[in-house]
Scaffold this motif. Structure first.
Motif, PDB file in Angstrom:
ATOM      1  N   ILE A 199       0.790  -1.278   0.035  1.00 39.02           N
ATOM      2  CA  ILE A 199      -0.252   0.015   0.048  1.00 39.02           C
ATOM      3  C   ILE A 199       0.854   1.264   0.092  1.00 39.02           C
ATOM      4  N   SER A 200       2.197   1.173   0.424  1.00 40.85           N
ATOM      5  CA  SER A 200       2.899   2.551   0.514  1.00 40.85           C
ATOM      6  C   SER A 200       4.248   2.177  -0.074  1.00 40.85           C
ATOM      7  N   SER A 201       4.887   1.077  -0.476  1.00 41.03           N
ATOM      8  CA  SER A 201       5.892   1.002  -1.236  1.00 41.03           C
ATOM      9  C   SER A 201       7.027   1.144  -0.189  1.00 41.03           C
ATOM     10  N   LYS A 202       6.683   0.930   1.106  1.00 38.37           N
ATOM     11  CA  LYS A 202       7.809   1.375   2.078  1.00 38.37           C
ATOM     12  C   LYS A 202       7.600  -0.037   3.148  1.00 38.37           C
ATOM     13  N   PHE A 220      -5.125  -3.353  13.395  1.00 42.61           N
ATOM     14  CA  PHE A 220      -5.925  -4.508  13.749  1.00 42.61           C
ATOM     15  C   PHE A 220      -6.817  -3.972  15.159  1.00 42.61           C
ATOM     16  N   SER A 221      -6.301  -3.347  15.835  1.00 45.93           N
ATOM     17  CA  SER A 221      -6.622  -2.770  17.137  1.00 45.93           C
ATOM     18  C   SER A 221      -7.739  -1.498  17.062  1.00 45.93           C
ATOM     19  N   ASP A 222      -7.388  -0.653  15.979  1.00 42.08           N
ATOM     20  CA  ASP A 222      -8.371   0.595  15.961  1.00 42.08           C
ATOM     21  C   ASP A 222      -8.592   0.845  14.510  1.00 42.08           C
ATOM     22  N   PRO A 223      -9.124   0.250  13.661  1.00 46.23           N
ATOM     23  CA  PRO A 223      -9.054   0.508  12.002  1.00 46.23           C
ATOM     24  C   PRO A 223      -9.639   1.921  11.667  1.00 46.23           C
ATOM     25  N   LYS A 224     -10.460   2.361  12.811  1.00 44.24           N
ATOM     26  CA  LYS A 224     -11.327   3.626  12.509  1.00 44.24           C
ATOM     27  C   LYS A 224     -10.180   4.730  12.528  1.00 44.24           C
ATOM     28  N   GLN A 225      -9.404   4.759  13.583  1.00 46.16           N
ATOM     29  CA  GLN A 225      -8.358   5.628  13.902  1.00 46.16           C
ATOM     30  C   GLN A 225      -7.263   5.614  12.610  1.00 46.16           C
ATOM     31  N   TRP A 226      -7.058   4.331  12.254  1.00 40.25           N
ATOM     32  CA  TRP A 226      -5.913   4.429  11.286  1.00 40.25           C
ATOM     33  C   TRP A 226      -6.396   4.699   9.868  1.00 40.25           C
ATOM     34  N   GLU A 227      -7.628   4.582   9.577  1.00 36.40           N
ATOM     35  CA  GLU A 227      -8.038   5.125   8.366  1.00 36.40           C
ATOM     36  C   GLU A 227      -7.888   6.622   7.989  1.00 36.40           C
ATOM     37  N   ASN A 228      -7.556   7.240   9.148  1.00 37.55           N
ATOM     38  CA  ASN A 228      -7.340   8.833   8.883  1.00 37.55           C
ATOM     39  C   ASN A 228      -5.869   9.105   8.805  1.00 37.55           C
ATOM     40  N   ILE A 229      -5.079   7.944   8.740  1.00 34.32           N
ATOM     41  CA  ILE A 229      -3.641   8.277   8.848  1.00 34.32           C
ATOM     42  C   ILE A 229      -3.196   8.074   7.273  1.00 34.32           C
ATOM     43  N   GLU A 230      -2.250   8.738   6.876  1.00 34.47           N
ATOM     44  CA  GLU A 230      -1.811   8.874   5.336  1.00 34.47           C
ATOM     45  C   GLU A 230      -0.582   7.717   5.141  1.00 34.47           C
ATOM     46  N   LEU A 231      -1.027   6.595   4.541  1.00 31.95           N
ATOM     47  CA  LEU A 231      -0.321   5.272   4.420  1.00 31.95           C
ATOM     48  C   LEU A 231      -0.243   4.947   3.048  1.00 31.95           C
ATOM     49  N   ILE A 232      -1.252   5.705   2.197  1.00 30.95           N
ATOM     50  CA  ILE A 232      -1.359   4.822   0.834  1.00 30.95           C
ATOM     51  C   ILE A 232      -0.873   5.878  -0.174  1.00 30.95           C
ATOM     52  N   LYS A 233       0.157   5.374  -1.079  1.00 30.40           N
ATOM     53  CA  LYS A 233       0.983   5.958  -1.911  1.00 30.40           C
ATOM     54  C   LYS A 233       0.228   6.371  -3.086  1.00 30.40           C
ATOM     55  N   LYS A 269       2.568  12.832  -1.597  1.00 27.69           N
ATOM     56  CA  LYS A 269       3.080  11.462  -1.818  1.00 27.69           C
ATOM     57  C   LYS A 269       2.087  10.347  -1.097  1.00 27.69           C
ATOM     58  N   TYR A 270       1.463  10.631   0.096  1.00 29.97           N
ATOM     59  CA  TYR A 270       0.638   9.584   0.710  1.00 29.97           C
ATOM     60  C   TYR A 270      -0.621  10.394   0.822  1.00 29.97           C
ATOM     61  N   ILE A 271      -1.857   9.357   0.973  1.00 34.73           N
ATOM     62  CA  ILE A 271      -3.048   9.909   1.300  1.00 34.73           C
ATOM     63  C   ILE A 271      -3.705   9.005   2.361  1.00 34.73           C
ATOM     64  N   SER A 272      -4.548   9.061   2.997  1.00 36.98           N
ATOM     65  CA  SER A 272      -5.239   8.523   4.002  1.00 36.98           C
ATOM     66  C   SER A 272      -6.593   7.618   3.293  1.00 36.98           C
ATOM     67  N   PHE A 273      -6.947   6.528   3.868  1.00 37.46           N
ATOM     68  CA  PHE A 273      -8.135   5.732   3.252  1.00 37.46           C
ATOM     69  C   PHE A 273      -9.233   6.664   3.076  1.00 37.46           C
ATOM     70  N   SER A 274      -9.474   7.444   4.315  1.00 39.96           N
ATOM     71  CA  SER A 274     -10.745   8.291   4.306  1.00 39.96           C
ATOM     72  C   SER A 274     -10.778   9.231   3.492  1.00 39.96           C
ATOM     73  N   PHE A 275      -9.707   9.774   3.026  1.00 38.13           N
ATOM     74  CA  PHE A 275      -9.459  11.135   2.320  1.00 38.13           C
ATOM     75  C   PHE A 275     -10.370  10.695   0.889  1.00 38.13           C
ATOM     76  N   VAL A 276     -10.513   9.424   0.297  1.00 41.98           N
ATOM     77  CA  VAL A 276     -11.051   9.250  -0.953  1.00 41.98           C
ATOM     78  C   VAL A 276     -12.490   9.154  -0.912  1.00 41.98           C
ATOM     79  N   PHE A 277     -12.977   9.547   0.450  1.00 36.28           N
ATOM     80  CA  PHE A 277     -14.437   9.418   0.185  1.00 36.28           C
ATOM     81  C   PHE A 277     -14.736  10.459   0.938  1.00 36.28           C
ATOM     82  N   LYS A 321      -4.378   0.737 -10.015  1.00 44.29           N
ATOM     83  CA  LYS A 321      -3.162   0.410  -8.896  1.00 44.29           C
ATOM     84  C   LYS A 321      -3.546   1.304  -7.493  1.00 44.29           C
ATOM     85  N   LEU A 322      -4.060   2.516  -7.600  1.00 40.41           N
ATOM     86  CA  LEU A 322      -4.192   3.186  -6.328  1.00 40.41           C
ATOM     87  C   LEU A 322      -5.612   2.428  -5.822  1.00 40.41           C
ATOM     88  N   ASP A 323      -6.330   2.181  -6.658  1.00 40.47           N
ATOM     89  CA  ASP A 323      -7.702   1.399  -6.381  1.00 40.47           C
ATOM     90  C   ASP A 323      -7.300   0.249  -5.586  1.00 40.47           C
TER      91      ASP A 323
END
Length: 891
Positions: free
Chosen positions: A392-395, A411-424, A441-449, A481-483
């Protein structure tokens, strides 16, 4: 006859034809960029003059083969003969084969194919006249067709041609005359279109004129029983699709499943899964009939065999160069053996700071729990975490967090982590759509909605998926690829990558994620309770750094794995070795180490040449450094072998790493007497390791595979990319040799000339290997494309410039056959300049030309200033070296 042999059967003539081929193809790529592919084909690729050049080249090549008695050198004979058969096969395919598409709705039968080629058709009563007709956006499109109808001339003459970029339908204007009646008509159509005909009525006759694709009827029918599409879980995006069809012929009926890389073949026709209807109730299949397939495949076989044999044929150019180096006390065996063997808001930052500190120790234990991946392999969570994060990040790590910590967080808190920019994200056009800055260079999962939960890229991804794979540009591919990255994150957030629960009642040894297993009848109540306990204990540990309950729960889950499926688990020692390997990152680190050792050794080699000193201690130091790298390289291979349970050369990545190991071994064993050659070995090893770590060779961690995924495609790309290393290596050494020329003096002329001759020999050997790899890699790609899409070649700019590169290096290696061009100085300059074709292929096409492989998307990208500086430096060095260019050629 003498003039014929002197001119036509000469290397001058062949090189002239090659220059015309390369220049024509180069110009065509820019024509395609500014107009369209059809215009490029009309003016160049399908033009009579280009075909004449190919025929003359083929005929002259056959004459040269006979004249030079090439059959006495089997390697050279086979690959030159292979080129002849390639052109013959291409001619057979072009003039006797055809392509098209067939559209079938579910529960319907179809035998009508829409042709790829455009035709001008005239229909009157029971007669049909047709002419292949492709029009160019520039140039002269004039044509005139005359046919007898009832002993009277029907004349159709070109008048005008108009087109709009906003629509695919084009307008052809013609003047039609028959029996003293004349009329101007507008015919709508063009490439790939089936439009109603224009009608010319005279003497009670309706003469129908149309222009575009035509209908070809098959001698059998295909019924679509069911179109199937598989999607990413929880997503509308297609991961794969297939057509369940029934072939209907007189006495032959059978069912077949057509999907990517699994075409249907019947009576010389091939049907490939291409696209589908938006309502998913119909399929679009590419159709191909190619009588030139086997002559072409035979040609590819001859070429590949010829290139291999050329390295070992007595009296071949490669062998003579090797002998020359040996006689000059520079034993060399180039490694050709592989042919065989602010990221978030303040609240998020506070969360990450606390999370980073509190999860450091527990994540080490979490990394040791076993997880089953989609391929069925059971491995430590630490390895799975690296695979997922890299996908997801090439890192391998982010925010000073290990991959395991990030997977633990999701695993512990997916709702929190969908706001963290991990996706290249890298495509500038996609960034524009999402209203992002260019440097993002990176976006969060929630940003595309959006705030209503609507996927911002839904419209664009649907359009990209609807396109035939062969018609997708780089924007479409980057979007898909982003999708895919977004979907992989989504799968992680719903627990798909956490299959840590074995099922004692499942003989297939399938494991389940906690979310899947929690409500299953077979799950032991104590394990169910432990899962709930672990989930809640994680929050306690992350917030308060109290991990007692979480550690206890995790230990119970580990014991459960060993009690149920101990027979498929790796040993504890294997697990520790795998986690250690993940931590050491031996192979990526060796890449930089080899480059550093190689280039520093190269600098000392240059100093050695001019100072006439041997520097034995420095030579020994570099030998020991390279040996140290080799030891770690060997250790990395041994660890991978032990962990995987098989020899480490079973896939593209492993084989390239093994090749890098072999090249370093060759340097240590054979090149050790020469600092210059030792440096070359190190740089070559670094280049091969660089190729091994390109994105397209990254290990797959999920079956969420783009339609282009193929082992043969990986081989095709990796072989071609490896060829760039050899050709680039040749260019670097050639530039170095030109610099040596400049610094020649009466005192050092003899020594430097000898060094230049040795460098020239190494360069020529490197170019021979490079062009061999480049050619074979292109042909492997042709076979793959033909078996996947039904075509070898589409004249896409990337393909075309790869072809141009082959032609350019063919010219470079054959200039020595022209007496006035047989000069080391000319060879060195041409070796440097020729690499510009590789740069254009690898970078130029991506940013300056539109096409399947291009990033350009019509936007003009300014040429970086350093390019002009490089050109100026090469020009100055070349001119300066001209005055001291006298160096004896290598016979």
């Amino acid at each position: 006859m003498y003039i014929f042999k002197k001119v036509f059967l000469s290397y001058k003539f062949i090189i002239l034809m090659l220059i015309l081929l390369a220049l024509g193809a180069a110009v065509a790529t820019f024509i395609e960029n500014d107009y369209d592919a059809q215009t490029a084909k009309v003016l160049v690729y399908n033009a009579l003059w280009y075909e004449v050049v190919m025929v003359l080249l083929t005929t002259s090549l056959v004459g040269i083969i006979i004249k030079q008695k090439m059959y006495k050198k089997m390697g050279a004979f086979l690959f030159h003969l292979g080129f002849v058969f390639v052109l013959i096969g291409a001619g057979v395919t072009r003039y006797f084969g055809y392509e098209g598409v067939i559209h079938i709705r579910e529960n319907m039968s179809e035998n009508r194919v829409i042709s790829e080629k455009s035709y001008f058709q005239i229909k009157v009563e029971n007669k049909t006249f047709e002419h292949p007709l492709a029009l160019s956006k520039i140039g002269d499109n004039s044509f005139k067709y005359i046919h007898k109808i009832d002993n009277k001339d029907l004349v159709v003459e070109y008048k005008d041609y108009k087109f709009k970029k906003t629509t695919n339908v084009e307008n052809l204007f013609v003047t039609v005359s028959y029996d003293n009646k004349k009329q101007d008509l507008q015919i709508n159509g063009g490439h790939g279109n089936l439009e109603p005909p224009a009608i010319f009525s005279v003497d009670g006759k309706d003469i129908k004129l149309s222009w575009g694709s035509k209908i070809i009827k098959l001698p059998f029918s295909i019924k679509l029983r069911d179109f199937q599409i598989q999607r990413y879980p929880g997503s509308k995006s297609a991961s794969s699709y297939a057509s369940e069809v029934t072939l209907l012929d007189d006495d032959t009926n059978f069912d077949y499943r057509i999907f990517m890389n699994n075409p249907l073949t019947y009576k010389g026709f091939k049907f490939f899964q291409s696209s589908y209807d938006r309502d998913e109730m119909g399929t679009i299949l590419s159709v191909n009939k190619d009588p030139g397939k086997w002559p072409t495949y035979f040609a590819y076989f001859l070429l590949s065999l010829g290139f291999v044999l050329n390295f070992f044929t007595k009296r071949s150019r490669f062998e003579r160069l090797r002998v020359f180096l040996i006689k000059n006390n520079l034993c060399i065996i180039l490694p050709i053996l592989f042919l065989f063997n602010t990221y978030a808001n303040a609240q998020t930052n506070d969360y990450l700071d606390n999370f980073r500190k509190n999860t450091k120790e527990h994540s080490k234990s979490f990394a040791e729990i076993y997880v089953q991946d989609f391929n069925g392999r059971v491995k430590p969570m630490g390895t799975e975490a690296i695979d997922v994060l890299h996908k997801i990040s090439s890192k391998d790590s982010m925010y000073n967090l290990s991959a395991t910590q990030i997977m633990l967080g999701i695993f512990s808190d997916p709702k929190q982590w969908e706001n963290i920019e991990l996706i290249k994200i890298r495509n500038s056009k996609i960034k524009d759509i999402l209203k992002l800055k260019k440097d993002k260079k990176y976006i969060s999962f929630s940003f595309v909605f959006d705030k209503y939960g609507k996927y911002k890229l839904n419209k664009y991804i649907d359009e990209a998926n609807e396109k035939m794979p062969s018609k997708r540009g780089t924007f479409d591919k980057d979007l898909i690829k982003l999708d895919e990255r977004l979907n992989i994150y989504y799968l992680a957030s719903i627990g798909i990558f956490y299959k840590i629960i074995p099922n004692s009642f499942d003989n297939s040894k399938k494991w389940f994620s906690p979310q899947e297993a929690i409500n299953e009848y077979w799950l032991d109540d104590s394990i169910r309770s432990t899962l709930f306990k672990y989930k809640s204990a994680l929050s306690k540990g992350i917030i308060n750094n109290d991990w007692k309950e979480a550690n206890e729960a995790l230990d119970i889950l580990k014991i459960n794995q060993r009690e149920i499926d101990s027979d498929i688990l790796p040993s504890t020692y294997q697990t520790k070795i795998e986690l250690l390997s993940n931590k050491l990152k031996i192979f990526p680190n060796l890449m930089g180490f080899y480059f550093l050792v190689g280039f520093v050794a190269l600098l000392f080699a240059i100093v050695s040449i001019f100072s006439k000193k041997d520097f034995p201690k420095i030579k020994k130091m570099f030998f020991l450094l390279l040996f140290l790298g080799f030891v770690f390289h060997t250790l990395g291979l041994a660890m991978r072998w032990y962990v995987s349970g098989h020899a480490p050369w079973s896939d593209t990545y492993e084989s390239l790493v093994y090749v890098g190991w072999s090249s370093i071994l060759a340097g240590l064993v054979i090149f050790r007497k020469s600092l210059l050659s030792l440096a070359s070995s190190s740089i070559l090893g670094a280049i091969i390791m660089l190729v091994a770590h390109l994105n397209f060779i990254s290990p797959q961690i999920t079956p969420l595979v783009p339609v282009l995924k193929s082992y043969w495609l990986s081989i095709h790309v990796s072989v071609i990319t490896a060829s760039y290393g050899f050709l680039g290596f040749g260019a670097i050494l050639a530039f170095l040799a030109l610099i040596l020329m400049i610094f020649k003096s009466k005192n050092n002329e003899e020594d430097i000339n000898q060094q230049i001759r040795q460098l020239a020999a190494i360069i020529e050997m490197s170019l021979i290997i490079g062009i061999s790899l480049l050619t074979v890699g292109n042909f492997v790609g042709g076979v793959w494309a033909n078996e996947s899409w039904g075509r070898y070649w589409g004249w896409d700019p990337k393909e075309t410039w790869s072809f141009i590169s082959i032609v350019v290096y063919t010219i470079v290696l054959h200039l020595r056959f022209i007496p006035k061009m047989n000069s080391i100085y000319i060879f060195l300059i041409s070796s440097v300049v020729a690499f510009s074709s590789i740069i254009m292929t690898y970078f130029g096409v991506n940013f300056y030309l539109s096409g399947m492989h291009s990033y350009a998307s019509g936007d003009k990208v300014p040429v970086p200033n350093f390019v002009y500086y490089v050109i100026a430096i090469v020009l100055v060095v070349s001119i300066s070296a001209f005055f001291k260019k006298d160096v004896k050629v290598i016979k």
